[in-house]
Design an enzyme around this catalytic site. Structure first.
Site, short mmCIF file in Angstrom:
data_model
loop_
_atom_site.label_atom_id
_atom_site.label_comp_id
_atom_site.label_asym_id
_atom_site.label_seq_id
_atom_site.Cartn_x
_atom_site.Cartn_y
_atom_site.Cartn_z
N LYS A 1 0.84 -1.20 0.00
CA LYS A 1 0.00 0.00 0.00
C LYS A 1 0.87 1.25 0.00
O LYS A 1 0.64 2.20 -0.76
CB LYS A 1 -0.93 0.00 1.22
CG LYS A 1 -2.08 -0.98 1.08
CD LYS A 1 -2.84 -1.22 2.36
CE LYS A 1 -3.92 -2.28 2.13
NZ LYS A 1 -4.56 -2.78 3.35
N GLN B 1 -4.74 -1.20 9.54
CA GLN B 1 -4.68 -2.56 9.01
C GLN B 1 -5.27 -3.56 10.03
O GLN B 1 -4.88 -3.55 11.19
CB GLN B 1 -3.21 -2.92 8.69
CG GLN B 1 -3.04 -4.25 8.02
CD GLN B 1 -3.62 -4.30 6.60
OE1 GLN B 1 -3.46 -3.37 5.82
NE2 GLN B 1 -4.29 -5.38 6.28
N ASP C 1 -11.03 3.23 4.11
CA ASP C 1 -11.54 1.87 3.93
C ASP C 1 -13.06 1.82 3.78
O ASP C 1 -13.60 0.80 3.37
CB ASP C 1 -11.16 1.03 5.16
CG ASP C 1 -10.06 0.03 4.84
OD1 ASP C 1 -9.84 -0.26 3.66
OD2 ASP C 1 -9.41 -0.43 5.80
#
Ligand code: NDP
Length: 297
Positions: A52, A96, A119
Protein backbone atom coordinates in the site's frame (compact mmCIF):
# COMPACT_ATOMS: atom_id res chain seq x y z
CA UNK A 1 -13.83 -20.09 -23.02
CA UNK A 2 -14.59 -17.15 -20.78
CA UNK A 3 -13.01 -13.77 -21.32
CA UNK A 4 -10.49 -13.09 -18.56
CA UNK A 5 -11.10 -9.83 -16.71
CA UNK A 6 -7.56 -8.66 -16.07
CA UNK A 7 -7.67 -6.90 -12.70
CA UNK A 8 -3.95 -6.29 -12.70
CA UNK A 9 -4.09 -4.31 -15.96
CA UNK A 10 -7.30 -2.56 -14.89
CA UNK A 11 -5.68 -1.51 -11.61
CA UNK A 12 -2.55 -0.27 -13.41
CA UNK A 13 -4.72 1.95 -15.66
CA UNK A 14 -6.67 3.20 -12.67
CA UNK A 15 -3.44 4.11 -10.85
CA UNK A 16 -2.32 6.06 -13.94
CA UNK A 17 -5.60 8.00 -13.96
CA UNK A 18 -5.21 8.66 -10.23
CA UNK A 19 -1.61 9.84 -10.74
CA UNK A 20 -2.78 12.38 -13.35
CA UNK A 21 -5.34 13.80 -10.91
CA UNK A 22 -2.71 13.91 -8.15
CA UNK A 23 -0.44 15.94 -10.48
CA UNK A 24 -3.27 18.36 -11.16
CA UNK A 25 -3.94 18.72 -7.42
CA UNK A 26 -0.26 19.33 -6.73
CA UNK A 27 -0.36 22.25 -9.19
CA UNK A 28 -3.01 23.71 -6.88
CA UNK A 29 -0.66 23.18 -3.93
CA UNK A 30 -2.50 20.10 -2.59
CA UNK A 31 -0.76 16.74 -2.09
CA UNK A 32 -3.13 13.92 -1.10
CA UNK A 33 -1.80 11.93 1.86
CA UNK A 34 -2.63 8.43 3.10
CA UNK A 35 -1.68 7.24 6.59
CA UNK A 36 -1.48 3.49 7.14
CA UNK A 37 -1.32 2.17 10.70
CA UNK A 38 0.00 -1.31 11.43
CA UNK A 39 -0.02 -2.78 14.93
CA UNK A 40 2.04 -5.92 15.53
CA UNK A 41 4.02 -8.29 13.34
CA UNK A 42 1.40 -10.23 11.35
CA UNK A 43 3.37 -11.29 8.22
CA UNK A 44 0.47 -10.98 5.75
CA UNK A 45 -0.41 -7.53 7.14
CA UNK A 46 3.21 -6.42 6.77
CA UNK A 47 3.15 -7.41 3.09
CA UNK A 48 -0.14 -5.54 2.50
CA UNK A 49 1.08 -2.42 4.30
CA UNK A 50 4.35 -2.35 2.34
CA UNK A 51 2.49 -2.75 -0.91
CA UNK A 52 0.00 0.00 0.00
CA UNK A 53 2.82 2.40 0.95
CA UNK A 54 4.73 1.71 -2.28
CA UNK A 55 1.70 2.27 -4.51
CA UNK A 56 0.72 5.42 -2.61
CA UNK A 57 4.13 6.94 -3.39
CA UNK A 58 4.01 5.72 -7.01
CA UNK A 59 0.84 7.75 -7.74
CA UNK A 60 2.48 10.83 -6.23
CA UNK A 61 0.67 10.90 -2.89
CA UNK A 62 2.32 11.30 0.50
CA UNK A 63 2.53 8.03 2.41
CA UNK A 64 2.65 8.09 6.21
CA UNK A 65 3.43 4.72 7.70
CA UNK A 66 2.95 4.12 11.43
CA UNK A 67 4.23 0.80 12.74
CA UNK A 68 3.35 0.13 16.37
CA UNK A 69 4.45 -2.79 18.55
CA UNK A 70 2.18 -5.78 19.30
CA UNK A 71 1.93 -4.54 22.93
CA UNK A 72 0.32 -1.20 21.94
CA UNK A 73 -2.67 -0.32 24.12
CA UNK A 74 -6.00 0.78 22.73
CA UNK A 75 -5.49 4.22 24.27
CA UNK A 76 -2.14 4.65 22.51
CA UNK A 77 -3.69 3.68 19.18
CA UNK A 78 -6.67 6.00 19.71
CA UNK A 79 -4.23 8.85 20.51
CA UNK A 80 -2.41 8.27 17.22
CA UNK A 81 -5.68 8.22 15.27
CA UNK A 82 -6.74 11.43 16.97
CA UNK A 83 -3.49 13.07 15.82
CA UNK A 84 -4.01 11.82 12.26
CA UNK A 85 -7.64 13.03 12.31
CA UNK A 86 -6.32 16.52 13.10
CA UNK A 87 -3.37 16.48 10.68
CA UNK A 88 -4.19 18.46 7.50
CA UNK A 89 -1.56 16.62 5.45
CA UNK A 90 -3.45 13.34 6.01
CA UNK A 91 -6.54 12.92 3.80
CA UNK A 92 -7.06 9.19 4.26
CA UNK A 93 -6.46 6.88 7.23
CA UNK A 94 -6.34 3.10 7.16
CA UNK A 95 -5.84 0.86 10.18
CA UNK A 96 -4.68 -2.56 9.01
CA UNK A 97 -6.77 -5.43 10.41
CA UNK A 98 -6.56 -7.72 12.32
CA UNK A 99 -5.59 -5.84 15.48
CA UNK A 100 -4.08 -7.55 18.56
CA UNK A 101 -6.55 -9.05 21.05
CA UNK A 102 -6.24 -6.22 23.63
CA UNK A 103 -7.64 -3.72 21.11
CA UNK A 104 -11.30 -3.53 20.11
CA UNK A 105 -11.41 -3.13 16.31
CA UNK A 106 -14.85 -1.48 16.22
CA UNK A 107 -13.83 1.18 18.76
CA UNK A 108 -10.73 1.95 16.70
CA UNK A 109 -12.48 2.02 13.30
CA UNK A 110 -15.24 4.23 14.75
CA UNK A 111 -12.62 6.72 16.00
CA UNK A 112 -11.39 7.51 12.46
CA UNK A 113 -12.87 10.79 11.21
CA UNK A 114 -15.55 9.65 8.70
CA UNK A 115 -14.24 12.07 6.05
CA UNK A 116 -10.79 10.42 6.29
CA UNK A 117 -12.10 6.84 6.35
CA UNK A 118 -10.17 5.39 3.37
CA UNK A 119 -11.54 1.87 3.93
CA UNK A 120 -15.20 2.92 4.09
CA UNK A 121 -15.81 0.89 7.28
CA UNK A 122 -17.01 3.73 9.57
CA UNK A 123 -20.70 3.23 10.51
CA UNK A 124 -21.48 6.75 9.33
CA UNK A 125 -20.15 5.97 5.86
CA UNK A 126 -21.92 2.61 5.84
CA UNK A 127 -25.15 4.43 6.71
CA UNK A 128 -24.64 7.18 4.13
CA UNK A 129 -23.77 4.74 1.40
CA UNK A 130 -26.73 2.42 2.08
CA UNK A 131 -29.21 5.30 2.20
CA UNK A 132 -27.94 6.88 -1.03
CA UNK A 133 -25.85 9.64 0.58
CA UNK A 134 -22.26 10.58 -0.14
CA UNK A 135 -19.79 8.59 1.91
CA UNK A 136 -16.75 6.43 1.21
CA UNK A 137 -17.33 2.93 -0.18
CA UNK A 138 -15.30 -0.13 0.91
CA UNK A 139 -12.39 -0.72 -1.49
CA UNK A 140 -12.89 -4.37 -2.48
CA UNK A 141 -16.54 -4.11 -3.59
CA UNK A 142 -15.76 -0.78 -5.26
CA UNK A 143 -13.04 -2.50 -7.31
CA UNK A 144 -15.44 -5.32 -8.24
CA UNK A 145 -18.07 -2.81 -9.32
CA UNK A 146 -15.62 -0.90 -11.53
CA UNK A 147 -14.60 -4.08 -13.34
CA UNK A 148 -18.24 -5.16 -13.75
CA UNK A 149 -19.27 -1.78 -15.15
CA UNK A 150 -16.35 -1.75 -17.53
CA UNK A 151 -17.22 -5.23 -18.77
CA UNK A 152 -21.02 -5.09 -18.81
CA UNK A 153 -21.94 -1.42 -19.09
CA UNK A 154 -25.57 -1.06 -17.99
CA UNK A 155 -26.44 -3.79 -15.47
CA UNK A 156 -30.13 -2.85 -15.03
CA UNK A 157 -32.42 -5.81 -14.58
CA UNK A 158 -29.66 -8.40 -14.36
CA UNK A 159 -29.86 -11.08 -11.69
CA UNK A 160 -26.86 -10.74 -9.38
CA UNK A 161 -25.88 -13.20 -6.69
CA UNK A 162 -23.46 -12.18 -3.96
CA UNK A 163 -22.04 -15.17 -2.13
CA UNK A 164 -20.96 -14.01 1.35
CA UNK A 165 -22.47 -11.35 3.63
CA UNK A 166 -19.51 -9.83 5.46
CA UNK A 167 -19.51 -6.13 6.30
CA UNK A 168 -16.36 -5.53 4.24
CA UNK A 169 -17.27 -7.37 1.03
CA UNK A 170 -20.64 -9.11 0.69
CA UNK A 171 -23.05 -6.54 2.14
CA UNK A 172 -21.58 -3.44 0.45
CA UNK A 173 -21.28 -5.41 -2.83
CA UNK A 174 -25.00 -6.18 -2.64
CA UNK A 175 -25.78 -2.49 -2.07
CA UNK A 176 -23.62 -1.40 -5.02
CA UNK A 177 -25.31 -3.90 -7.35
CA UNK A 178 -28.74 -2.81 -6.10
CA UNK A 179 -27.76 0.80 -6.86
CA UNK A 180 -26.97 -0.40 -10.41
CA UNK A 181 -30.56 -1.70 -10.62
CA UNK A 182 -29.65 -5.37 -10.48
CA UNK A 183 -32.02 -7.84 -8.85
CA UNK A 184 -29.78 -8.92 -6.00
CA UNK A 185 -29.72 -12.17 -4.03
CA UNK A 186 -27.47 -12.40 -0.97
CA UNK A 187 -26.32 -15.97 -0.28
CA UNK A 188 -24.51 -17.28 2.81
CA UNK A 189 -23.88 -20.40 4.85
CA UNK A 190 -27.59 -20.89 5.60
CA UNK A 191 -28.77 -20.50 2.00
CA UNK A 192 -30.87 -23.47 0.86
CA UNK A 193 -29.80 -24.91 -2.50
CA UNK A 194 -26.88 -22.60 -3.12
CA UNK A 195 -26.01 -24.26 -6.41
CA UNK A 196 -29.45 -23.50 -7.87
CA UNK A 197 -29.26 -19.89 -6.65
CA UNK A 198 -25.89 -19.53 -8.38
CA UNK A 199 -27.21 -21.04 -11.62
CA UNK A 200 -29.82 -18.27 -11.90
CA UNK A 201 -27.28 -15.47 -11.70
CA UNK A 202 -26.16 -13.33 -14.64
CA UNK A 203 -23.56 -11.82 -12.30
CA UNK A 204 -21.94 -13.91 -9.58
CA UNK A 205 -19.66 -12.36 -6.97
CA UNK A 206 -18.03 -14.96 -4.70
CA UNK A 207 -16.63 -13.79 -1.35
CA UNK A 208 -16.71 -16.81 0.96
CA UNK A 209 -13.13 -17.74 1.78
CA UNK A 210 -13.61 -21.41 0.74
CA UNK A 211 -11.05 -22.63 -1.80
CA UNK A 212 -12.63 -23.40 -5.20
CA UNK A 213 -16.07 -23.95 -3.69
CA UNK A 214 -18.06 -22.70 -6.69
CA UNK A 215 -17.84 -25.23 -9.53
CA UNK A 216 -18.34 -24.65 -13.24
CA UNK A 217 -21.59 -26.65 -13.08
CA UNK A 218 -23.02 -24.01 -10.66
CA UNK A 219 -22.57 -21.21 -13.19
CA UNK A 220 -25.12 -19.97 -15.72
CA UNK A 221 -23.62 -20.16 -19.22
CA UNK A 222 -22.33 -16.72 -20.21
CA UNK A 223 -22.48 -15.28 -16.67
CA UNK A 224 -19.94 -12.74 -15.42
CA UNK A 225 -18.02 -14.12 -12.44
CA UNK A 226 -16.06 -12.00 -9.97
CA UNK A 227 -13.94 -14.09 -7.61
CA UNK A 228 -13.00 -12.15 -4.46
CA UNK A 229 -11.62 -15.15 -2.56
CA UNK A 230 -7.93 -15.37 -1.72
CA UNK A 231 -7.15 -18.80 -0.27
CA UNK A 232 -3.80 -20.45 0.34
CA UNK A 233 -3.64 -24.09 -0.69
CA UNK A 234 -0.62 -26.16 0.33
CA UNK A 235 1.58 -27.61 -2.39
CA UNK A 236 3.47 -30.88 -2.18
CA UNK A 237 6.84 -29.09 -2.17
CA UNK A 238 5.90 -27.38 1.12
CA UNK A 239 4.98 -24.07 -0.54
CA UNK A 240 1.50 -22.82 -1.31
CA UNK A 241 -0.53 -21.49 -4.21
CA UNK A 242 -3.35 -18.96 -4.16
CA UNK A 243 -6.80 -19.96 -5.35
CA UNK A 244 -10.13 -18.18 -5.36
CA UNK A 245 -13.56 -19.22 -4.13
CA UNK A 246 -14.38 -20.33 -7.67
CA UNK A 247 -12.89 -23.37 -9.39
CA UNK A 248 -11.29 -21.43 -12.23
CA UNK A 249 -10.65 -24.31 -14.66
CA UNK A 250 -14.26 -25.54 -14.78
CA UNK A 251 -15.85 -22.09 -14.33
CA UNK A 252 -13.95 -20.55 -17.23
CA UNK A 253 -15.45 -23.22 -19.53
CA UNK A 254 -18.96 -21.95 -18.76
CA UNK A 255 -18.79 -18.27 -17.74
CA UNK A 256 -18.83 -15.42 -20.24
CA UNK A 257 -16.14 -13.59 -18.27
CA UNK A 258 -14.25 -14.27 -15.07
CA UNK A 259 -11.59 -12.68 -12.85
CA UNK A 260 -8.52 -14.84 -12.11
CA UNK A 261 -6.89 -15.36 -8.68
CA UNK A 262 -4.35 -13.92 -8.30
CA UNK A 263 -4.52 -10.94 -10.65
CA UNK A 264 -8.24 -10.18 -10.43
CA UNK A 265 -9.89 -8.40 -7.51
CA UNK A 266 -6.75 -8.20 -5.32
CA UNK A 267 -4.88 -5.48 -7.28
CA UNK A 268 -8.10 -3.45 -7.60
CA UNK A 269 -8.53 -3.31 -3.82
CA UNK A 270 -5.35 -1.28 -3.29
CA UNK A 271 -6.02 0.90 -6.34
CA UNK A 272 -9.45 1.71 -4.85
CA UNK A 273 -7.83 2.61 -1.53
CA UNK A 274 -5.87 5.25 -3.44
CA UNK A 275 -9.06 6.29 -5.23
CA UNK A 276 -10.85 6.73 -1.88
CA UNK A 277 -7.95 8.87 -0.63
CA UNK A 278 -8.18 10.99 -3.77
CA UNK A 279 -11.95 11.41 -3.35
CA UNK A 280 -11.45 12.39 0.33
CA UNK A 281 -8.88 14.99 -0.74
CA UNK A 282 -11.33 16.67 -3.13
CA UNK A 283 -14.06 16.70 -0.50
CA UNK A 284 -11.82 18.03 2.26
CA UNK A 285 -10.72 20.86 -0.04
CA UNK A 286 -14.28 21.59 -1.26
CA UNK A 287 -13.30 20.69 -4.83
CA UNK A 288 -15.61 18.83 -7.23
CA UNK A 289 -14.85 15.13 -7.70
CA UNK A 290 -14.07 14.47 -11.41
CA UNK A 291 -16.95 12.88 -13.34
CA UNK A 292 -15.03 9.72 -14.29
CA UNK A 293 -14.83 8.60 -10.65
CA UNK A 294 -17.71 6.20 -9.85
CA UNK A 295 -20.08 6.30 -6.85
CA UNK A 296 -18.56 9.56 -5.63
CA UNK A 297 -20.96 12.12 -7.05
P1 NDP B 1 -15.90 -13.61 5.97
O1 NDP B 1 -15.32 -14.86 6.55
O2 NDP B 1 -16.08 -12.41 6.82
O3 NDP B 1 -17.32 -13.97 5.32
C1 NDP B 1 -17.51 -15.13 4.59
C2 NDP B 1 -18.96 -15.23 4.16
O4 NDP B 1 -19.09 -16.44 3.41
C3 NDP B 1 -19.96 -15.29 5.30
O5 NDP B 1 -21.06 -14.48 5.02
C4 NDP B 1 -20.36 -16.77 5.35
O6 NDP B 1 -21.70 -17.00 5.70
C5 NDP B 1 -20.18 -17.19 3.91
N1 NDP B 1 -19.87 -18.62 3.84
C6 NDP B 1 -18.85 -19.29 4.45
N2 NDP B 1 -18.90 -20.59 4.15
C7 NDP B 1 -19.95 -20.76 3.32
C8 NDP B 1 -20.51 -21.87 2.65
N3 NDP B 1 -20.00 -23.10 2.78
N4 NDP B 1 -21.60 -21.67 1.87
C9 NDP B 1 -22.13 -20.44 1.73
N5 NDP B 1 -21.64 -19.35 2.33
C10 NDP B 1 -20.56 -19.50 3.12
O7 NDP B 1 -15.00 -13.30 4.69
P2 NDP B 1 -14.68 -11.94 3.90
O8 NDP B 1 -15.92 -11.39 3.29
O9 NDP B 1 -13.84 -11.08 4.73
O10 NDP B 1 -13.74 -12.53 2.75
C11 NDP B 1 -14.20 -13.49 1.82
C12 NDP B 1 -13.05 -13.91 0.93
O11 NDP B 1 -12.57 -12.79 0.21
C13 NDP B 1 -11.82 -14.45 1.66
O12 NDP B 1 -11.21 -15.45 0.85
C14 NDP B 1 -10.88 -13.26 1.75
O13 NDP B 1 -9.53 -13.64 1.81
C15 NDP B 1 -11.19 -12.58 0.44
N6 NDP B 1 -10.93 -11.14 0.44
C16 NDP B 1 -10.24 -10.67 -0.65
C17 NDP B 1 -9.98 -9.33 -0.76
C18 NDP B 1 -9.28 -8.85 -1.98
O14 NDP B 1 -8.71 -7.80 -1.97
N7 NDP B 1 -9.32 -9.60 -3.08
C19 NDP B 1 -10.38 -8.38 0.28
C20 NDP B 1 -11.18 -8.96 1.34
C21 NDP B 1 -11.42 -10.30 1.39
P3 NDP B 1 -22.31 -16.68 7.16
O15 NDP B 1 -22.44 -15.20 7.23
O16 NDP B 1 -23.62 -17.39 7.14
O17 NDP B 1 -21.33 -17.24 8.14
Amino acid sequence: MAQIIDGKAFAANLRQDIAKEVDALKEKGITPGLAVVLVGEDPASQVYVRSKGKQTVEVGMSSFSHKLPESTTQEELLNLINKLNNDDSVNGILVQLPLPAQIDSDTVLNSIAPEKDADGFHPMNVGLFTTGGIGSVPCTPLGCLMMLKDHLGDMSGKRALVLGRSNIVGKPMGTLLLNENCTVTMAHSRTADLEEECRRADILVAAVGRPEMVKGSWIKPGATVIDVGINRVDKEDGGYRLVGDVEFASASEVAGAITPVPGGVGPMTIACLLLNTLISTYRQNNLPVPEWIPVAN
